[in-house]
Design a protein around this motif. Structure first.
Motif, PDB file in Angstrom:
ATOM      1  N   ASN A  36       0.818  -1.207   0.000  1.00 49.61           N
ATOM      2  CA  ASN A  36       0.000   0.000   0.000  1.00 49.61           C
ATOM      3  C   ASN A  36       0.854   1.260   0.000  1.00 49.61           C
ATOM      4  O   ASN A  36       0.465   2.285  -0.567  1.00 49.61           O
ATOM      5  CB  ASN A  36      -0.947  -0.025   1.188  1.00 49.61           C
ATOM      6  N   VAL A  37       2.018   1.161   0.635  1.00 50.66           N
ATOM      7  CA  VAL A  37       2.953   2.287   0.578  1.00 50.66           C
ATOM      8  C   VAL A  37       3.387   2.502  -0.869  1.00 50.66           C
ATOM      9  O   VAL A  37       3.400   3.635  -1.375  1.00 50.66           O
ATOM     10  CB  VAL A  37       4.180   2.043   1.488  1.00 50.66           C
ATOM     11  N   VAL A  38       3.691   1.387  -1.564  1.00 51.78           N
ATOM     12  CA  VAL A  38       4.083   1.475  -2.975  1.00 51.78           C
ATOM     13  C   VAL A  38       2.941   2.085  -3.801  1.00 51.78           C
ATOM     14  O   VAL A  38       3.160   2.948  -4.652  1.00 51.78           O
ATOM     15  CB  VAL A  38       4.482   0.081  -3.523  1.00 51.78           C
ATOM     16  N   ASN A  39       1.696   1.660  -3.525  1.00 55.44           N
ATOM     17  CA  ASN A  39       0.545   2.246  -4.221  1.00 55.44           C
ATOM     18  C   ASN A  39       0.508   3.759  -4.037  1.00 55.44           C
ATOM     19  O   ASN A  39       0.319   4.512  -4.990  1.00 55.44           O
ATOM     20  CB  ASN A  39      -0.774   1.674  -3.668  1.00 55.44           C
ATOM     21  N   SER A  40       0.657   4.192  -2.786  1.00 57.02           N
ATOM     22  CA  SER A  40       0.604   5.626  -2.500  1.00 57.02           C
ATOM     23  C   SER A  40       1.711   6.381  -3.232  1.00 57.02           C
ATOM     24  O   SER A  40       1.478   7.452  -3.793  1.00 57.02           O
ATOM     25  CB  SER A  40       0.727   5.880  -0.986  1.00 57.02           C
ATOM     26  N   VAL A  41       2.914   5.782  -3.220  1.00 57.97           N
ATOM     27  CA  VAL A  41       4.039   6.429  -3.901  1.00 57.97           C
ATOM     28  C   VAL A  41       3.746   6.531  -5.401  1.00 57.97           C
ATOM     29  O   VAL A  41       3.930   7.590  -6.014  1.00 57.97           O
ATOM     30  CB  VAL A  41       5.355   5.643  -3.656  1.00 57.97           C
ATOM     31  N   GLN A  65      -5.166  -2.801  -3.754  1.00 62.80           N
ATOM     32  CA  GLN A  65      -5.159  -1.528  -4.492  1.00 62.80           C
ATOM     33  C   GLN A  65      -5.246  -0.320  -3.578  1.00 62.80           C
ATOM     34  O   GLN A  65      -5.117   0.805  -4.030  1.00 62.80           O
ATOM     35  CB  GLN A  65      -6.342  -1.477  -5.473  1.00 62.80           C
ATOM     36  N   TYR A  66      -5.491  -0.549  -2.288  1.00 64.04           N
ATOM     37  CA  TYR A  66      -5.667   0.579  -1.380  1.00 64.04           C
ATOM     38  C   TYR A  66      -4.419   1.447  -1.296  1.00 64.04           C
ATOM     39  O   TYR A  66      -3.296   0.946  -1.354  1.00 64.04           O
ATOM     40  CB  TYR A  66      -5.969   0.091   0.042  1.00 64.04           C
ATOM     41  N   THR A  67      -4.657   2.744  -1.125  1.00 61.07           N
ATOM     42  CA  THR A  67      -3.540   3.614  -0.761  1.00 61.07           C
ATOM     43  C   THR A  67      -3.385   3.575   0.760  1.00 61.07           C
ATOM     44  O   THR A  67      -4.238   3.027   1.478  1.00 61.07           O
ATOM     45  CB  THR A  67      -3.802   5.060  -1.213  1.00 61.07           C
ATOM     46  N   LEU A  68      -2.329   4.172   1.247  1.00 66.76           N
ATOM     47  CA  LEU A  68      -1.994   4.060   2.665  1.00 66.76           C
ATOM     48  C   LEU A  68      -3.109   4.539   3.604  1.00 66.76           C
ATOM     49  O   LEU A  68      -3.480   3.817   4.535  1.00 66.76           O
ATOM     50  CB  LEU A  68      -0.684   4.821   2.914  1.00 66.76           C
ATOM     51  N   PRO A  69      -3.685   5.739   3.394  1.00 68.18           N
ATOM     52  CA  PRO A  69      -4.715   6.185   4.340  1.00 68.18           C
ATOM     53  C   PRO A  69      -5.899   5.218   4.431  1.00 68.18           C
ATOM     54  O   PRO A  69      -6.458   5.019   5.503  1.00 68.18           O
ATOM     55  CB  PRO A  69      -5.168   7.535   3.762  1.00 68.18           C
ATOM     56  N   VAL A  70      -6.269   4.602   3.303  1.00 68.21           N
ATOM     57  CA  VAL A  70      -7.433   3.718   3.298  1.00 68.21           C
ATOM     58  C   VAL A  70      -7.116   2.380   3.965  1.00 68.21           C
ATOM     59  O   VAL A  70      -7.924   1.848   4.731  1.00 68.21           O
ATOM     60  CB  VAL A  70      -7.939   3.501   1.861  1.00 68.21           C
ATOM     61  N   VAL A  71      -5.937   1.846   3.718  1.00 67.12           N
ATOM     62  CA  VAL A  71      -5.622   0.549   4.306  1.00 67.12           C
ATOM     63  C   VAL A  71      -5.543   0.672   5.835  1.00 67.12           C
ATOM     64  O   VAL A  71      -5.863  -0.260   6.565  1.00 67.12           O
ATOM     65  CB  VAL A  71      -4.325  -0.053   3.713  1.00 67.12           C
TER      66      VAL A  71
END
Lengths: 305, 295
Positions: free
Chosen positions: B86-91, B239-245
């Motif tokens: 999720n960190v990778v998604n956010s980045v 697929q979640y970004t960090l805040p959502v996960v």
């Protein structure tokens, strides 16, 4: 030859200069296309959807104004609107008061003032969700520092469940919002204050005016456009509140802290009722446009008089 | 420190000094506002420090001020729980948004500032209208449209949405920046035979670089912190970004909430913003003073 050609094709603009001007359209096109597709079209589609019984699962049926009739009778919507309004009034007042205090303190050059400004603005850049997770921890009855300190100070005994009563839950959210966003209010007000000419203050001082009088008669009136901007940003931002309630109160206790956006989210994506969700969305849009228009009018009229 | 405080400051002219509001003497001023500033920074600092407690110590009653023993357990658990994904998604989403929003804002800002073409006023109004109408009131249809295009549960979908969030401010800022550049600069380049794009890229962009930095910075904060759109437009944890996960972690599977992991996730969400703000804060402030900012 050139004349006859241009007369036929583009009667208004001619030559390489005009061709160059038309290039501008190419430059703005990607951005405009994206905004049309991801914003303008959805606005129109939302309006259309609001006239349908439209389920997220696929079925749809035209029902005219039924969604809006339902909205008019939906006590939960009106309660939520009332709550969001109350929240907006409290947050806006708190932000203006605290923001003014901080702006007055940091507007002048003074040793260390830059550090103070940075400190006050720092929470602005983190996300509302992140700030809410932080608050959740700080206020937790079992492991949180705030209940611990309250108990140590002898202010409370036993358990402290902030989110179990309406006033404390609302207060917690308001404190979080002020902490997280007042730096922005401060910066805007400070910038406005710095734009006021020192001459006014010098003249007032020659006349023997005291600081309080100068604030009331010089700072406040000349700051009106800035205050108007702050008001619009704060009121709109507060009416659209979601993250902090979703994470901290989850609408509780007893559904007493449900902002309007929460209802839109719930209708559309928990109850799968997109048509009704769209009707609420349009309602919210109309309310915000009216509020913004009123605020713009008020600010402008005061400037004229 | 006390010596630096008593050094007389010469850059301030004497008559101006008397105009300063002396409503608080220096000692009181620094005590009151120093403590206040601490109140703003301390929760964030303590969050970071506490993330180095062991998971057990983090969930201890009453809380400890400092870690009794330095531990990376929370970080380890965070990685074990697959949250690096999720960190990778956010980045990825943030990088994509910053790139797209900056490029499109530069192009459109240049177009609106320097060219007079048909529909110019109308198109600029369309861009600005997105500042007046909240995104929250188009969620139902935007979901359907993205779904139709196969852009739900897609990081590209989020990039497109966040780019639209960032565009009005970006275009507004860049238009102002380009307008402030004297036309002669550009005319010289055109006389030299440079095309419009190369003039823009080689001659103008270096001049408006501070504006570009401001636009990129705001796009960064928008994309990195956004919650509601990510919550709705993605439905699968990978697929979640960090805040959502983190919200998912909070409700937890079967109500098991690991405080240490949740708050360490919050560290991941907060620290990049704070670091970038500290480095680039003058561009942040410039963005505010240059014009209005959307909520």
């Amino acid at each position: 030859m050139a004349l006859s050609l241009s007369a036929r094709t583009r009667p208004r603009r001619r030559g390489p200069q005009a061709r160059r001007q038309r290039l501008g359209l190419l430059f703005v096109l990607p951005a405009v296309a994206l905004v049309l597709g991801i914003f303008v079209v959805p606005v129109v589609v939302t309006a259309v959807m609001s006239f349908y019984d439209w389920s997220l699962l696929g079925q749809r049926r035209f029902i005219g104004l039924d969604n809006y009739r339902r909205l008019g009778e939906d006590t939960q919507f009106w309660q939520s609107l009332g709550f969001t309004t109350l929240y907006t009034v409290i947050v806006t007042a708190a932000l203006l008061v605290v923001g003014f205090g901080l702006a007055l303190a940091v507007r002048h050059r003074r040793r260390g003032v830059g550090v103070l400004r940075t400190a006050f603005v720092m929470p602005v850049v983190i996300g509302f969700a992140t700030a809410a997770y932080l608050t959740l921890w700080l206020l937790d009855d079992r492991i949180g520092i705030v209940p611990d300190l309250l108990r140590r100070a002898g202010l409370v005994e036993g358990s402290v469940s902030v989110f179990s009563t309406f006033p404390t839950a609302l207060a917690a959210v308001v404190v979080l919002v002020v902490w997280k966003t007042v730096g922005l209010t401060m910066l805007l007000l400070m910038t406005g204050m710095q734009a006021i000419s020192q001459d006014f203050y010098e003249a007032a001082q020659v006349d023997g005016a005291r600081p309080a009088r100068m604030f009331r008669s010089i700072t406040l009136p000349l700051l009106r456009p800035t205050i108007g901007l702050v008001l619009i940003l704060t009121v709109i931002g507060s009416y659209l509140a979601f993250d902090q309630f979703f994470i901290l109160t989850q609408g509780g206790p007893d559904n007493s802290t449900i902002p309007v956006v929460y209802l839109i989210y719930r209708a559309g994506f928990i109850d799968f009722d997109l048509g009704y969700s769209a009707a609420m969305s349009i309602g919210l849009m109309v309310i915000l446009l009216i509020l913004t228009a009123i605020q713009l009018l008020v600010v402008r009229n005061r400037e004229d008089s | 420190m006390s010596t630096t405080l008593t050094v007389p400051r010469e850059r301030v002219a004497a008559p101006r000094r008397t105009l300063r509001p002396q409503w608080l003497p220096a000692a009181a001023f620094y005590t009151v506002f120093g403590l206040l500033a601490l109140l703003f920074v301390a929760p964030l600092a303590w969050l970071v420090v506490s993330s180095f407690k062991s998971s057990a110590e983090f969930a201890q009653t009453p809380p400890t001020l400092l870690p009794t023993r330095f531990s990376l357990e929370n970080y380890q658990r965070l990685l074990d729980a697959g949250l690096w994904r999720n960190v990778v998604n956010s980045v990825g989403v943030t990088a994509g948004t910053v790139l797209a929003a900056t490029v499109l804002s530069v192009l459109a800002g240049y177009g609106f500032a320097r060219f007079r073409f048909r529909l110019r006023g109308l198109l600029f109004l369309v861009i600005l209208s997105t500042m007046m109408i909240p995104f929250q009131s188009i969620i139902p249809s935007l979901y359907l449209i993205l779904d139709e295009l196969g852009l739900t549960n897609s990081l590209l979908g989020l990039v497109l949405v966040y780019t639209v969030f960032a565009l009005p401010f970006g275009i507004f800022t860049m238009r102002a920046a380009f307008t402030a550049v004297p036309a002669a600069v550009e005319e010289a380049a055109i006389v030299d035979g440079a095309g419009s794009l190369s003039t823009l890229w080689r001659v103008l962009v270096p001049i408006v670089a501070p504006g570009v930095a401001t636009v990129a910075l705001y796009a960064f904060f928008t994309a990195w912190n956004e919650f509601l759109a990510a919550l709705i437009f993605t439905t699968r944890q990978e697929q979640y970004t960090l805040p959502v996960v983190l919200a998912n972690l909070q409700t937890g599977a079967g109500g098991t909430l690991n405080w240490g992991v949740l708050e360490t996730g919050a560290v991941f969400a907060a620290v990049p913003c704070i670091a970038i703000f500290l480095i680039l804060q003058r561009y942040y402030v410039a963005g505010l003073t240059g014009g209005a900012v959307k909520g």
